[in-house]
Each structure stands twice: as C-alpha cells, then as structure tokens.
Design an enzyme around this catalytic site. Structure first.
Site, PDB file in Angstrom:
ATOM      1  N   GLY A  43       0.804  -1.213   0.000  1.00  0.00           N
ATOM      2  CA  GLY A  43       0.000   0.000   0.000  1.00  0.00           C
ATOM      3  C   GLY A  43       0.840   1.267   0.000  1.00  0.00           C
ATOM      4  N   ASN A  44       0.211   2.366  -0.365  1.00  0.00           N
ATOM      5  CA  ASN A  44       0.925   3.644  -0.440  1.00  0.00           C
ATOM      6  C   ASN A  44      -0.049   4.801  -0.549  1.00  0.00           C
ATOM      7  OD1 ASN A  44       0.448   3.406  -3.501  1.00  0.00           O
ATOM      8  ND2 ASN A  44       1.903   1.747  -3.105  1.00  0.00           N
ATOM      9  N   SER A  60       9.834   2.401  -1.201  1.00  0.00           N
ATOM     10  CA  SER A  60       9.457   1.012  -1.422  1.00  0.00           C
ATOM     11  C   SER A  60      10.003   0.095  -0.333  1.00  0.00           C
ATOM     12  CB  SER A  60       9.990   0.551  -2.788  1.00  0.00           C
ATOM     13  OG  SER A  60       9.691  -0.804  -3.013  1.00  0.00           O
ATOM     14  N   GLY A  61       9.164  -0.842   0.110  1.00  0.00           N
ATOM     15  CA  GLY A  61       9.621  -1.916   0.973  1.00  0.00           C
ATOM     16  C   GLY A  61      10.003  -1.530   2.379  1.00  0.00           C
ATOM     17  N   SER A  89       8.050   4.042  -3.985  1.00  0.00           N
ATOM     18  CA  SER A  89       7.097   2.935  -4.072  1.00  0.00           C
ATOM     19  C   SER A  89       7.013   2.381  -5.487  1.00  0.00           C
ATOM     20  CB  SER A  89       5.714   3.422  -3.623  1.00  0.00           C
ATOM     21  OG  SER A  89       4.718   2.494  -3.981  1.00  0.00           O
ATOM     22  N   ASP A  91       4.504   1.556  -6.982  1.00  0.00           N
ATOM     23  CA  ASP A  91       3.298   2.071  -7.636  1.00  0.00           C
ATOM     24  C   ASP A  91       3.423   3.537  -8.044  1.00  0.00           C
ATOM     25  OD1 ASP A  91       1.382  -0.187  -7.521  1.00  0.00           O
ATOM     26  OD2 ASP A  91       1.705  -0.011  -5.368  1.00  0.00           O
ATOM     27  N   HIS A 110      -3.334   3.571  -2.668  1.00  0.00           N
ATOM     28  CA  HIS A 110      -3.485   2.184  -3.104  1.00  0.00           C
ATOM     29  C   HIS A 110      -3.387   1.277  -1.889  1.00  0.00           C
ATOM     30  CE1 HIS A 110      -3.225  -1.581  -5.103  1.00  0.00           C
ATOM     31  NE2 HIS A 110      -1.923  -1.747  -4.913  1.00  0.00           N
ATOM     32  N   TYR A 229     -23.944  18.305   2.661  1.00  0.00           N
ATOM     33  CA  TYR A 229     -23.526  17.660   3.905  1.00  0.00           C
ATOM     34  C   TYR A 229     -22.129  18.099   4.328  1.00  0.00           C
ATOM     35  CZ  TYR A 229     -22.222  13.952   7.168  1.00  0.00           C
ATOM     36  OH  TYR A 229     -21.792  13.258   8.268  1.00  0.00           O
TER      37      TYR A 229
END
Length: 240
Positions: A43-44, A60-61, A89, A91, A110, A229
């Site tokens: 995820g990121n 990343s990682g 990342s 992504d 993500h 709202y």
C-alpha cells in the site's frame, strides 16, 4: 529512472511545501494500518504539490512503523526520483500517470484491503445497494482492467475507468483498490469507505440478494452529500 536532481533548483515555496507534505504523507500512511487496509509494507499514499509538478510518496519496501517524514521521497510527474535516499514505491508510475492526466486530483491511495481486493479478484464492481455508496461514490465502485506493475499500465487503467465515473475509487482487476481525492486525506478516507462497503455488501450477499437503489435516488444522495452535507473544508495545503 533518472538520477535524482534534488530540490536546489526549486523555489523556497516549493521546498517549504515539500517539507510540509512529507509530514502530511507520513501521517497519512499511519492511517492505513489503523483502519486495517494494509499488511506488512503493502500500500501507499501520495500527495501532489500545488506549487510544482512534484509528488511525495513513501519509499518502497519500508515497514509502516519505520516511516518518518524524512524517509518520504519526492518524484516528478513522470515518476522519476527528485529527492530522497530510497527508491520510491513500486506504484509511483501509476500515481504519477493519474496526476498527469487528472489535474483536479491531488491525492492517490493504493491498498490491498481484504474485501475490496476480493471483489477485484472476481472482476466484479461493488453494486450500489447502500445509501453510503450513493453518498460517497455516486453509484457502483467500478472495475478497472488487468494490468501489471512496471510501467504506467495501471495508471492508464485507473484514468480510463474513473474518467467516465463519479466514483473516486476503482478496483483494478486481480490487484486491488486505488482511490483519488482533492488531497491525500480525502483519498485515504475513500480507501477506508471502499473497504467498509465492500465488506458490508459481501455480507449482505450471504443473506440473499441485496436490494438495488434506484438511479434517481442515487443521484439525489450524491448531490446532497457532495454539495450540502458536512463542512466542505478546503484541500490540505502548505500553511506557510
């Protein structure tokens, strides 16, 4: 990927916004495990600058409990590393493609959250059978095409799917959810809502066929939620 150039050639305003967004994006990453949307390093979250064509994203990682503002990396909108000591990342190319082709978007998230990803594995949209979905998504949560990590294929699928939808979320087939927003916080909120409705609709299906909401009611729900709202706060910006 090109060699990082650093921020020396950018204005003070840009450097101050980068410093601010490093804190913001780091804090937003902590929301993903808090809401049960990620495991391990998956995820990121990214947020695009308003003062330059740059984005801030996690490296990343790196595990979530090791992330710091200083560890966040800065990339251009082609996904090239501009500043940071780690690789961005995996992504990042998808995030960058979204920012290049959807200029109204300033936040991308993500995750591989369980229920939303299960719908993605089936290649099936989450049907709009909850008033919350009418509010948040303006209809079904759509399915995007199958695409592999490595280039901007995922980004193209996200943009092609969401350009024709009111939804700020897409379930990329066999992959998982991507969400967009006016800033990173909005995109994180949407990621949490995606998982909530994906779980609820799945449970409803175990009990029988959910009752669809008529389109005119969906339109009314969406218009009220988006325009009436809440407080309608402005996007997260550098306060400096």
């Amino acid at each position: 990927m090109t060699e990082p150039t650093g921020l020396a050639g950018y204005s003070t305003q840009v450097r101050e916004e980068v410093e601010h967004l490093r804190r913001v994006v780091c804090d937003l990453h902590a929301e993903l495990p808090r809401w049960g949307l990620v495991v391990w390093t998956a995820g990121n979250v990214s947020q695009r600058l308003r003062s330059a064509d740059l984005l801030v994203i996690k490296p990343s990682g790196v595990s979530y409990d090791e992330l710091t503002p200083e560890s966040m990396v800065v990339c251009d909108l082609d996904g090239n590393l501009v500043e940071g000591t780690r690789s961005p990342s995996s992504d990042t190319a998808a995030h960058a493609y979204v920012y290049r082709h959807m200029p109204e978007v300033y936040g991308v998230v993500h995750t591989h959250s369980t229920y939303a990803t299960a719908w993605a594995a089936r290649g099936e949209p989450v049907p709009c059978v909850l008033t919350m979905m009418g509010d948040e998504f303006g209809g079904d949560i759509p399915i995007g095409p199958f695409a592999l990590i490595g280039d901007d294929s995922i980004g193209r699928g996200i943009v092609e799917t969401l350009r024709g939808s009111r939804s700020p979320a897409v379930l990329m087939q066999n992959h998982g959810p991507f969400t967009i927003g006016k800033d990173g916080k909005a995109a994180v909120k949407t990621a949490a809502m995606v998982e909530e409705v994906a779980r609820t609709v799945h449970i409803a299906r175990q009990l029988g066929e959910p009752i669809p909401i008529a389109q005119h009611h969906i339109d009314s729900l969406y218009a009220r939620y988006q325009n009436v709202y809440g407080q309608h706060d402005t996007p997260e910006e550098n306060p400096a």
